[in-house]
Design a protein around this motif. Sequence first.
Motif, PDB file in Angstrom:
ATOM      1  N   ASP A  21       0.845  -1.349   0.219  1.00 18.41           N
ATOM      2  CA  ASP A  21      -0.169   0.153  -0.051  1.00 18.41           C
ATOM      3  C   ASP A  21       0.756   1.348   0.082  1.00 18.41           C
ATOM      4  N   ALA A  22       0.486   2.153  -0.875  1.00 22.38           N
ATOM      5  CA  ALA A  22       1.398   3.443  -1.294  1.00 22.38           C
ATOM      6  C   ALA A  22       0.800   4.750  -0.533  1.00 22.38           C
ATOM      7  N   THR A  23      -0.483   4.271   0.277  1.00 21.47           N
ATOM      8  CA  THR A  23      -0.990   5.401   0.771  1.00 21.47           C
ATOM      9  C   THR A  23      -0.790   5.566   2.165  1.00 21.47           C
ATOM     10  N   VAL A  24      -0.060   4.507   2.926  1.00 19.03           N
ATOM     11  CA  VAL A  24       0.310   4.826   4.081  1.00 19.03           C
ATOM     12  C   VAL A  24       1.462   5.754   4.340  1.00 19.03           C
ATOM     13  N   ASN A  47      -6.833  -2.488   2.307  1.00 21.91           N
ATOM     14  CA  ASN A  47      -6.991  -3.740   1.592  1.00 21.91           C
ATOM     15  C   ASN A  47      -8.256  -3.610   0.610  1.00 21.91           C
ATOM     16  N   PRO A  48      -8.332  -2.549  -0.135  1.00 21.86           N
ATOM     17  CA  PRO A  48      -9.739  -2.744  -0.854  1.00 21.86           C
ATOM     18  C   PRO A  48      -9.794  -3.576  -1.948  1.00 21.86           C
ATOM     19  N   ALA A  49     -11.088  -3.970  -2.270  1.00 21.13           N
ATOM     20  CA  ALA A  49     -11.382  -4.825  -3.715  1.00 21.13           C
ATOM     21  C   ALA A  49     -11.805  -3.648  -4.601  1.00 21.13           C
ATOM     22  N   GLY A  50     -10.668  -3.045  -5.421  1.00 21.68           N
ATOM     23  CA  GLY A  50     -10.973  -2.223  -6.470  1.00 21.68           C
ATOM     24  C   GLY A  50      -9.651  -1.366  -6.683  1.00 21.68           C
ATOM     25  N   SER A  51      -9.922  -0.082  -6.661  1.00 16.16           N
ATOM     26  CA  SER A  51      -8.565   0.853  -6.865  1.00 16.16           C
ATOM     27  C   SER A  51      -7.804   0.718  -5.949  1.00 16.16           C
ATOM     28  N   HIS A  52      -6.351   0.503  -6.249  1.00 21.18           N
ATOM     29  CA  HIS A  52      -5.535   0.145  -5.015  1.00 21.18           C
ATOM     30  C   HIS A  52      -4.310   0.950  -5.365  1.00 21.18           C
ATOM     31  N   ARG A  53      -3.827   2.044  -4.574  1.00 22.72           N
ATOM     32  CA  ARG A  53      -2.629   2.634  -4.920  1.00 22.72           C
ATOM     33  C   ARG A  53      -1.405   1.972  -4.167  1.00 22.72           C
ATOM     34  N   GLU A  54      -0.089   1.432  -4.900  1.00 24.34           N
ATOM     35  CA  GLU A  54       0.639   0.477  -4.353  1.00 24.34           C
ATOM     36  C   GLU A  54       2.148   0.912  -4.948  1.00 24.34           C
ATOM     37  N   LEU A  55       2.951   0.368  -4.178  1.00 19.61           N
ATOM     38  CA  LEU A  55       4.566   0.653  -4.535  1.00 19.61           C
ATOM     39  C   LEU A  55       5.143  -0.341  -5.232  1.00 19.61           C
ATOM     40  N   TRP A  56       5.635  -0.293  -6.351  1.00 16.76           N
ATOM     41  CA  TRP A  56       6.210  -1.411  -7.139  1.00 16.76           C
ATOM     42  C   TRP A  56       7.672  -0.856  -7.278  1.00 16.76           C
ATOM     43  N   TYR A  57       8.816  -1.648  -7.031  1.00 26.34           N
ATOM     44  CA  TYR A  57      10.158  -1.442  -7.576  1.00 26.34           C
ATOM     45  C   TYR A  57      10.688  -2.146  -8.753  1.00 26.34           C
ATOM     46  N   VAL A  67       4.552   4.478  -8.029  1.00 27.10           N
ATOM     47  CA  VAL A  67       3.087   4.155  -7.456  1.00 27.10           C
ATOM     48  C   VAL A  67       2.288   3.968  -8.584  1.00 27.10           C
ATOM     49  N   VAL A  68       1.683   2.597  -8.408  1.00 24.09           N
ATOM     50  CA  VAL A  68       0.913   2.151  -9.415  1.00 24.09           C
ATOM     51  C   VAL A  68      -0.624   2.277  -9.006  1.00 24.09           C
ATOM     52  N   THR A  69      -1.649   2.625  -9.781  1.00 19.06           N
ATOM     53  CA  THR A  69      -2.854   2.533  -9.489  1.00 19.06           C
ATOM     54  C   THR A  69      -3.562   1.320 -10.080  1.00 19.06           C
ATOM     55  N   ARG A  70      -3.996   0.456  -9.493  1.00 22.38           N
ATOM     56  CA  ARG A  70      -4.433  -1.004 -10.001  1.00 22.38           C
ATOM     57  C   ARG A  70      -5.792  -1.445  -9.407  1.00 22.38           C
ATOM     58  N   ASP A  71      -6.536  -2.017 -10.380  1.00 25.70           N
ATOM     59  CA  ASP A  71      -7.922  -2.499  -9.801  1.00 25.70           C
ATOM     60  C   ASP A  71      -7.674  -4.047  -9.037  1.00 25.70           C
ATOM     61  N   THR A  72      -7.682  -4.257  -7.873  1.00 24.20           N
ATOM     62  CA  THR A  72      -7.421  -5.460  -7.386  1.00 24.20           C
ATOM     63  C   THR A  72      -8.505  -6.522  -7.796  1.00 24.20           C
ATOM     64  N   THR A  73      -9.456  -6.160  -8.381  1.00 28.74           N
ATOM     65  CA  THR A  73     -10.659  -7.172  -8.868  1.00 28.74           C
ATOM     66  C   THR A  73     -10.217  -7.740 -10.074  1.00 28.74           C
ATOM     67  N   ASN A  74      -9.386  -7.123 -10.995  1.00 33.35           N
ATOM     68  CA  ASN A  74      -9.209  -7.746 -12.442  1.00 33.35           C
ATOM     69  C   ASN A  74      -7.762  -7.225 -12.822  1.00 33.35           C
TER      70      ASN A  74
END
Lengths: 98, 419
Positions: A21-24, A47-57, A67-74
Amino acid sequence: MRIKCPYCGERSLDEFAYHGDATVTRPDINAPDAMDQFTAYVYERSNPAGSHRELWYHSAGCHAWLVVTRDTTNHKISAVETAREVALKRTSDTQGDA
Amino acid sequence: MRQQRYSIFSVLREALRGHTGWGPAWRDAEPKSSYDIVIIGGGGHGLATAYYLAKIFGQARIAVLEKGWIGGGNVGRNTTIVRSNYLLPGNIPFYEKAMKLWEGLEQDINYNAMVSQRSVLNLYHSDAQRDAFARRGNAMRMHGVDAELLDQREVREMLPFLNYDNARFPIHGGLLQRRGGTVRHDAVAWGYARAADQRGVDIIQNCEVTGFKIEGGRVVGVETSRGFIGANKIGLSVAGSSSRVAALAGLKLPIESHVLQAFVTEAIKPFIDCVVTFGAGHFYMSQSDKGGLVFGGDLDGYNSYAQRGNMPVIEDVCEGGMALVPRIGRVRLLRHWGGIMDMSMDGSPIIDRTPIEGLYLNAGWCYGGFKATPAAGLCFAHLIATDDAHPVAKHYRMDRFATGRTIDEKGMGPHPNLH
């Protein structure tokens, strides 16, 4: 799932490492309730089901933090920003509020 | 509905009658307006919880609410392995309790769950790993769990076809738990559903919880897709979706949802008669009674509710398989799928009360929920009925993260995708 690195272009998932999670954001250690805030910062996630902002290296590429914005359901990715851009924007927003 | 007892005589009688006398295994119950106890989630854990509440704690008026259908969730998506080869004191007694319950389950619930103690063998590939496995085995034996450390010769006798002389990862031996094995996963759900139903539990399918009704800090019922259902106590047992359902009650959990992929090959002749794991990568395999090789490996490693994964992990798992058992290279993959795991921040589960009175939580099962099913049901039932933790589950507290008493088997820290 492929990630479009702003520096390298679209690359395979196995070039990247995930860091959650990139929002904390790290709390103020001098706050009166710093203990509770740090517990939430380290352990609690929305831990949302849907749009999630997250860190990738981009570990097997340019070593950029993203910081990737990705839908965790698809797994569809709607935005990729560098963590630097996001951090600078967050700082300027905070200063704007003050 | 007539309640049948399954036995050799009922099978013979029905064989002679052309199988015309079998009734449904459980009632398709309509929701009542209120219950004493409502369990959200009709997976293995929820059904086992309802069963033990009725059987051991004499509770009446229990309902299990299931969003889909019984056996359609994670209880039918796992790789069916059961074992109790844990290291830490917070975990060993709990998983050993589960193993003991598996050993008596079929007689207890009068259902053939195909419990097969075919043994679980964890291979080691270096001196350091042998030392770590010896330590784990000793910890298990000190808790009364069976464990044997095998050298390479003994492993060769069991599984002569492994790649022992791999230049990078030679097999030096393995840690064997003979009482581990596999259990038919759907049968666990069906068996517990039938046994709970026979004790009066209402199993309500196609009933999704959409909200909680909370009055003065105390839960009084749930809003569902089939109307409001009142309850004195509510147990949340929806691993995979715990964060989503808990958020309806305003709770934020130390959990991320991750996808784990599993694989089955075409059926082949009897080939491997135990569960074997590769210690140099992450790969585990067994053979189902239908003949398919059932195997899996690591999590995909990112938050997901999609129930499907990506290619890099498929490649990684298959590489692990080829490194360990080169002769599976020409067996064709029949199907693969993903399941959603409640990955907790320390890799261990939570069975505890919540800040909302009357609301109880059973969550954070990571990829180990199936093997825990009977004990998780028993301990969650104990908690709901008595408001006190069962002795073997007393370390699975929600406040252990704040107090620093995490139970981190792998020593990975608060990174759910690495447990």
